[in-house]
Design a protein around this motif. Structure first.
Motif, PDB file in Angstrom:
ATOM      1  N   PRO A   1       0.817  -1.216   0.000  1.00  0.00           N
ATOM      2  CA  PRO A   1       0.000   0.000   0.000  1.00  0.00           C
ATOM      3  C   PRO A   1       0.850   1.266   0.000  1.00  0.00           C
ATOM      4  O   PRO A   1       2.058   1.229   0.225  1.00  0.00           O
ATOM      5  N   MET A   2       0.191   2.373  -0.263  1.00  0.00           N
ATOM      6  CA  MET A   2       0.859   3.663  -0.132  1.00  0.00           C
ATOM      7  C   MET A   2       1.210   3.921   1.330  1.00  0.00           C
ATOM      8  O   MET A   2       0.517   3.457   2.234  1.00  0.00           O
ATOM      9  N   GLY A   3       2.289   4.641   1.533  1.00  0.00           N
ATOM     10  CA  GLY A   3       2.701   4.990   2.885  1.00  0.00           C
ATOM     11  C   GLY A   3       3.450   6.304   2.857  1.00  0.00           C
ATOM     12  O   GLY A   3       3.406   7.041   1.875  1.00  0.00           O
ATOM     13  N   SER A   4       4.146   6.578   3.912  1.00  0.00           N
ATOM     14  CA  SER A   4       4.929   7.803   4.019  1.00  0.00           C
ATOM     15  C   SER A   4       6.386   7.424   4.278  1.00  0.00           C
ATOM     16  O   SER A   4       6.661   6.497   5.068  1.00  0.00           O
ATOM     17  N   PRO A   5       7.316   8.069   3.583  1.00  0.00           N
ATOM     18  CA  PRO A   5       7.201   9.214   2.670  1.00  0.00           C
ATOM     19  C   PRO A   5       6.505   8.831   1.348  1.00  0.00           C
ATOM     20  O   PRO A   5       6.777   7.776   0.775  1.00  0.00           O
TER      21      PRO A   5
ATOM     22  N   ARG B   1       6.708   9.876  -1.752  1.00  0.00           N
ATOM     23  CA  ARG B   1       7.511   9.680  -2.963  1.00  0.00           C
ATOM     24  C   ARG B   1       8.154   8.288  -2.966  1.00  0.00           C
ATOM     25  O   ARG B   1       8.224   7.630  -4.009  1.00  0.00           O
ATOM     26  N   LEU B   2       8.620   7.820  -1.820  1.00  0.00           N
ATOM     27  CA  LEU B   2       9.213   6.496  -1.730  1.00  0.00           C
ATOM     28  C   LEU B   2       8.201   5.428  -2.120  1.00  0.00           C
ATOM     29  O   LEU B   2       8.501   4.529  -2.915  1.00  0.00           O
ATOM     30  N   TYR B   3       6.988   5.532  -1.580  1.00  0.00           N
ATOM     31  CA  TYR B   3       5.997   4.494  -1.846  1.00  0.00           C
ATOM     32  C   TYR B   3       5.411   4.592  -3.245  1.00  0.00           C
ATOM     33  O   TYR B   3       5.005   3.576  -3.825  1.00  0.00           O
ATOM     34  N   GLU B   4       5.386   5.780  -3.806  1.00  0.00           N
ATOM     35  CA  GLU B   4       5.002   5.893  -5.217  1.00  0.00           C
ATOM     36  C   GLU B   4       6.004   5.141  -6.089  1.00  0.00           C
ATOM     37  O   GLU B   4       5.619   4.407  -7.007  1.00  0.00           O
ATOM     38  N   ALA B   5       7.286   5.335  -5.796  1.00  0.00           N
ATOM     39  CA  ALA B   5       8.336   4.653  -6.555  1.00  0.00           C
ATOM     40  C   ALA B   5       8.299   3.144  -6.310  1.00  0.00           C
ATOM     41  O   ALA B   5       8.530   2.346  -7.224  1.00  0.00           O
ATOM     42  N   THR B   6       7.987   2.744  -5.081  1.00  0.00           N
ATOM     43  CA  THR B   6       7.918   1.331  -4.729  1.00  0.00           C
ATOM     44  C   THR B   6       6.803   0.626  -5.500  1.00  0.00           C
ATOM     45  O   THR B   6       6.964  -0.508  -5.966  1.00  0.00           O
ATOM     46  N   ARG B   7       5.678   1.305  -5.673  1.00  0.00           N
ATOM     47  CA  ARG B   7       4.521   0.718  -6.349  1.00  0.00           C
ATOM     48  C   ARG B   7       4.560   0.914  -7.866  1.00  0.00           C
ATOM     49  O   ARG B   7       3.801   0.263  -8.600  1.00  0.00           O
ATOM     50  N   TYR B   8       5.423   1.797  -8.325  1.00  0.00           N
ATOM     51  CA  TYR B   8       5.434   2.231  -9.725  1.00  0.00           C
ATOM     52  C   TYR B   8       5.568   1.072 -10.706  1.00  0.00           C
ATOM     53  O   TYR B   8       4.761   0.924 -11.637  1.00  0.00           O
ATOM     54  N   LEU B   9       6.556   0.232 -10.521  1.00  0.00           N
ATOM     55  CA  LEU B   9       6.785  -0.860 -11.473  1.00  0.00           C
ATOM     56  C   LEU B   9       5.725  -1.944 -11.320  1.00  0.00           C
ATOM     57  O   LEU B   9       5.318  -2.567 -12.307  1.00  0.00           O
ATOM     58  N   LEU B  10       5.256  -2.183 -10.102  1.00  0.00           N
ATOM     59  CA  LEU B  10       4.189  -3.166  -9.902  1.00  0.00           C
ATOM     60  C   LEU B  10       2.930  -2.763 -10.666  1.00  0.00           C
ATOM     61  O   LEU B  10       2.229  -3.612 -11.229  1.00  0.00           O
TER      62      LEU B  10
ATOM     63  N   GLU C   1      18.673   7.476  -6.351  1.00  0.00           N
ATOM     64  CA  GLU C   1      18.617   7.239  -4.900  1.00  0.00           C
ATOM     65  C   GLU C   1      17.247   6.686  -4.484  1.00  0.00           C
ATOM     66  O   GLU C   1      17.160   5.724  -3.709  1.00  0.00           O
ATOM     67  N   THR C   2      16.190   7.292  -5.022  1.00  0.00           N
ATOM     68  CA  THR C   2      14.842   6.840  -4.683  1.00  0.00           C
ATOM     69  C   THR C   2      14.596   5.435  -5.233  1.00  0.00           C
ATOM     70  O   THR C   2      13.951   4.606  -4.576  1.00  0.00           O
ATOM     71  N   ALA C   3      15.117   5.155  -6.423  1.00  0.00           N
ATOM     72  CA  ALA C   3      14.943   3.833  -7.009  1.00  0.00           C
ATOM     73  C   ALA C   3      15.620   2.750  -6.164  1.00  0.00           C
ATOM     74  O   ALA C   3      15.060   1.665  -5.964  1.00  0.00           O
ATOM     75  N   ILE C   4      16.819   3.041  -5.678  1.00  0.00           N
ATOM     76  CA  ILE C   4      17.511   2.078  -4.813  1.00  0.00           C
ATOM     77  C   ILE C   4      16.689   1.807  -3.562  1.00  0.00           C
ATOM     78  O   ILE C   4      16.493   0.647  -3.159  1.00  0.00           O
ATOM     79  N   LEU C   5      16.178   2.857  -2.961  1.00  0.00           N
ATOM     80  CA  LEU C   5      15.360   2.694  -1.756  1.00  0.00           C
ATOM     81  C   LEU C   5      14.059   1.954  -2.056  1.00  0.00           C
ATOM     82  O   LEU C   5      13.592   1.149  -1.238  1.00  0.00           O
ATOM     83  N   ALA C   6      13.469   2.222  -3.223  1.00  0.00           N
ATOM     84  CA  ALA C   6      12.242   1.520  -3.607  1.00  0.00           C
ATOM     85  C   ALA C   6      12.512   0.020  -3.750  1.00  0.00           C
ATOM     86  O   ALA C   6      11.727  -0.817  -3.292  1.00  0.00           O
ATOM     87  N   GLY C   7      13.633  -0.321  -4.393  1.00  0.00           N
ATOM     88  CA  GLY C   7      14.001  -1.728  -4.515  1.00  0.00           C
ATOM     89  C   GLY C   7      14.225  -2.369  -3.161  1.00  0.00           C
ATOM     90  O   GLY C   7      13.756  -3.487  -2.898  1.00  0.00           O
TER      91      GLY C   7
END
Length: 348
Positions: free
Chosen positions: A30-34, A36-45, A127-133
């Motif tokens: 699900p979406m969470g905070s921060p 931007r991190l969770y948008e990037a985390t869900r982006y590829l899914l 940086e955000t992509a690494i954290l999303a992964g």
């Protein structure tokens, strides 16, 4: 049943489970905070994907339970020990790991696109992509602890997933190492694609069988089904990169050859005395033309290298289907066999 009818049946089975997996992924990540991190985390899914690996996991559970496909609730699924388990959580954990690896692969390869959209590090930043992964990596293990399986089986499933992640890193490291070496043997290449690609197919079947409470012999056989069909899948990808027109591939035909990536085809060709490095005159996919690729493919065909790869993929697929003998004779087992065939016969 004709090959077209078989493919239609497999695609229907994949599509039905893809919809259910997508619904589960939306809840599981699900979406969470921060934000931007969770948008990037869900982006590829959310960008799509066939969900082949979770489909394999779900079909494995259905075959072991000997139930009609899609007849049982994946979130309250009948395990062999009489428990109700959440096999969907195991399936989504596999897909989440797959997305984690793709994000990091795209960063390492500096790729621009994935699934028809900008890669995560292009859409956001590296940086955000690494954290999303990394977030997806952690989330996968959370999901795998939520199956409700027998504790010993659940622990073994987590152990296997952890080992698999290590193996994927080993495979990626070998792939990088091969780019720097002057000689790579076909057996070394097969080991690399087993670690980098096929192991996640094997893990999908093995984890499903483990949380279902299958015995060790059955788990190992199903793991080998996933390994052999996954290796065949990657080898066939190498073939399709050379034999399918660019407009159908969605990328430049022969891009692996242009970028000097070793495949089973090029390794075989080198052994036949082909000057693989001289097949195309550029390492820029934007500069190569179709005539140059066509001439290169003709040389590889004349050397028997493309046929060699196709035969190896067929051999691995046949072996994969033999491993399914540990399963009851039912519709889900039949679909698993057909899916192995589909992986090396899929069109564009």
């Amino acid at each position: 049943m004709s090959s077209e009818a078989t493919e239609d049946r497999v695609l229907e089975a994949i599509a039905a489970r893809r919809d259910l997996v997508n619904e589960a992924l939306d809840d599981d990540v699900p979406m969470g905070s921060p934000e931007r991190l969770y948008e990037a985390t869900r982006y590829l899914l959310k960008a799509g994907g066939k969900r082949l690996r979770p489909t394999v996991a779900l079909l494995t559970a259905e075959a072991l339970a000997d139930v009609e496909p899609l007849s049982a609730d994946y979130h309250a699924f009948p395990a062999l020990d009489g428990r109700e388990i959440d096999v969907m959580s195991a399936a989504t954990s596999i897909e989440v790991i797959q997305s984690f690896t793709l994000i990091h692969d795209d960063i390492m390869d500096d790729d621009d696109l994935r699934r028809g959209v900008p890669a995560v590090h292009r859409e956001y930043d590296t940086e955000t992509a690494i954290l999303a992964g990394d977030t997806l990596y952690s989330k996968a293990f959370e999901l795998l602890t939520e199956t409700g399986a027998d504790p010993a089986n659940g622990l073994e499933a987590v152990r296997r997933l952890a080992t698999t992640c290590t193996q994927i890193c080993e495979g990626q490291a070998l792939d990088i190492e091969f780019e720097r070496r002057t000689a790579v043997l076909p057996d070394e290449y097969l080991e690399m694609i087993e670690l980098k690609t096929a192991v996640l197919y094997g893990t999908a079947t093995a984890i499903a069988a483990t949380i279902m409470g299958a015995d060790d012999e059955t788990v190992e056989a199903l793991y080998r089904y996933g390994i052999d069909s996954g290796r065949a899948f990657q080898i066939q990808d190498d073939v399709l990169d050379l034999t399918v027109p660019s407009e159908k591939l969605g990328k430049q035909r022969g891009s692996d050859l242009v970028e000097n990536k070793e495949t089973l085809i090029t390794l075989h060709a080198r052994q036949q005395g082909v000057d693989v490095d001289g097949l195309v005159g550029t390492d820029d996919v934007d500069e190569v033309d179709e005539a140059e690729i066509e001439a290169a493919v003709e040389q590889l065909e004349d050397a028997g290298s493309i046929a060699y790869a196709e035969e190896k993929a067929e051999e691995l697929t046949a072996r994969a289907k033999e491993h399914l003998d540990v399963l009851p004779d039912n519709e889900a087992r039949s679909l698993l066999a057909d899916l192995a065939d589909y992986l090396i016969a899929r069109g564009y």
